[in-house]
Scaffold this motif. Structure first.
Motif, short mmCIF file in Angstrom:
data_model
loop_
_atom_site.label_atom_id
_atom_site.label_comp_id
_atom_site.label_asym_id
_atom_site.label_seq_id
_atom_site.Cartn_x
_atom_site.Cartn_y
_atom_site.Cartn_z
N GLY A 168 0.81 -1.21 0.00
CA GLY A 168 0.00 0.00 0.00
C GLY A 168 0.84 1.26 0.00
O GLY A 168 0.42 2.29 0.53
N ARG A 208 -7.28 -3.48 5.14
CA ARG A 208 -7.89 -2.97 3.91
C ARG A 208 -9.25 -3.63 3.66
O ARG A 208 -10.20 -2.97 3.24
N ALA A 232 -9.11 -6.43 -2.05
CA ALA A 232 -8.31 -5.63 -1.12
C ALA A 232 -6.83 -5.74 -1.44
O ALA A 232 -6.11 -4.74 -1.47
N LEU A 237 -3.62 -2.97 -2.90
CA LEU A 237 -2.46 -2.64 -2.08
C LEU A 237 -1.15 -2.74 -2.86
O LEU A 237 -0.32 -1.85 -2.78
#
Length: 206
Positions: A36, A88, A163, A167
């Motif tokens: 991320g 996330r 998710a 990232l």
């Protein structure tokens, strides 16, 4: 929400499908991984490793505990990455965790393992988690249960993939290559998140 209370390290829970592709290019000096856009520094990783080794050395089963996790740096880096993936996922799902929920969960683990000291010994033995790392571990368990409640048991692969894709993960080759099938580094078998179930008997060594 159903509370699972006792420690068990059964299997990786989240994934029936690959989560992400890891980059194995040159890592920046002093960087264990990037996720991320955030660096996990080698010094931060080493601090986690040192905490576990210190706790293991205090145990009467020190030699066994240390021998059981020879590649501890990989294990801890995998855990750090996986915690961020859970964060996330929770953000995407609009899920939050309150201090009261964390307090209640920790109390349940302590009671389910015949006290805080026994729980700390059990989680050190089973999951290589030092006492000062338990708060994050408990948070991960609570997030996981809430995600299961939202999406359904065994239905987290799609939100997890989404998710993780958002990232982007780069891992320093020194620590291995991210395995999207097993959601871990290299060939180490430590699960991404430790499943916990209601106790029928105390964990071994508790």
């Amino acid at each position: 929400m159903h509370r699972r209370t006792a420690l068990s390290v059964s299997a990786a829970l989240l994934l029936a499908a690959p989560l992400l592709s890891a980059c194995s290019g040159e890592a920046r000096p002093g960087t264990a991984a990037v996720i991320g856009g955030e660096r996990i520094t080698t010094s931060a990783l080493q601090a986690q490793v040192n905490d576990v080794r210190t706790a293991q050395n205090r145990s009467e089963h020190a030699a066994e505990l240390i021998a059981a996790v020879p590649q501890l740096d990989r294990v801890k880096l995998s855990t750090m990455l996986q915690s961020r993936i859970l964060d996330r996922m929770a953000k995407d799902a609009g899920i939050t965790v309150t201090p009261k929920e964390l307090q209640d969960a920790r109390k349940a683990y302590d009671e389910g393992n015949r006290g805080a000291a026994a729980f700390e010994e059990a989680i050190l033995q089973k999951a290589a988690v030092a006492p000062d790392q338990i708060e994050r571990w408990v948070r991960d368990q609570v997030l996981f249960e809430k995600l299961n409640a939202k999406y359904g048991e065994g239905k987290l692969a799609e939100p997890a993939a989404k998710a993780a894709a958002g990232l982007g993960i780069e891992v320093n080759p020194r620590y291995g290559v991210w395995d999207p099938q097993r959601v871990t580094l290299g060939e180490h078998s430590t699960p991404w998140i430790t499943q916990v179930t209601r106790p029928e008997q105390p964990p071994t060594g508790a």
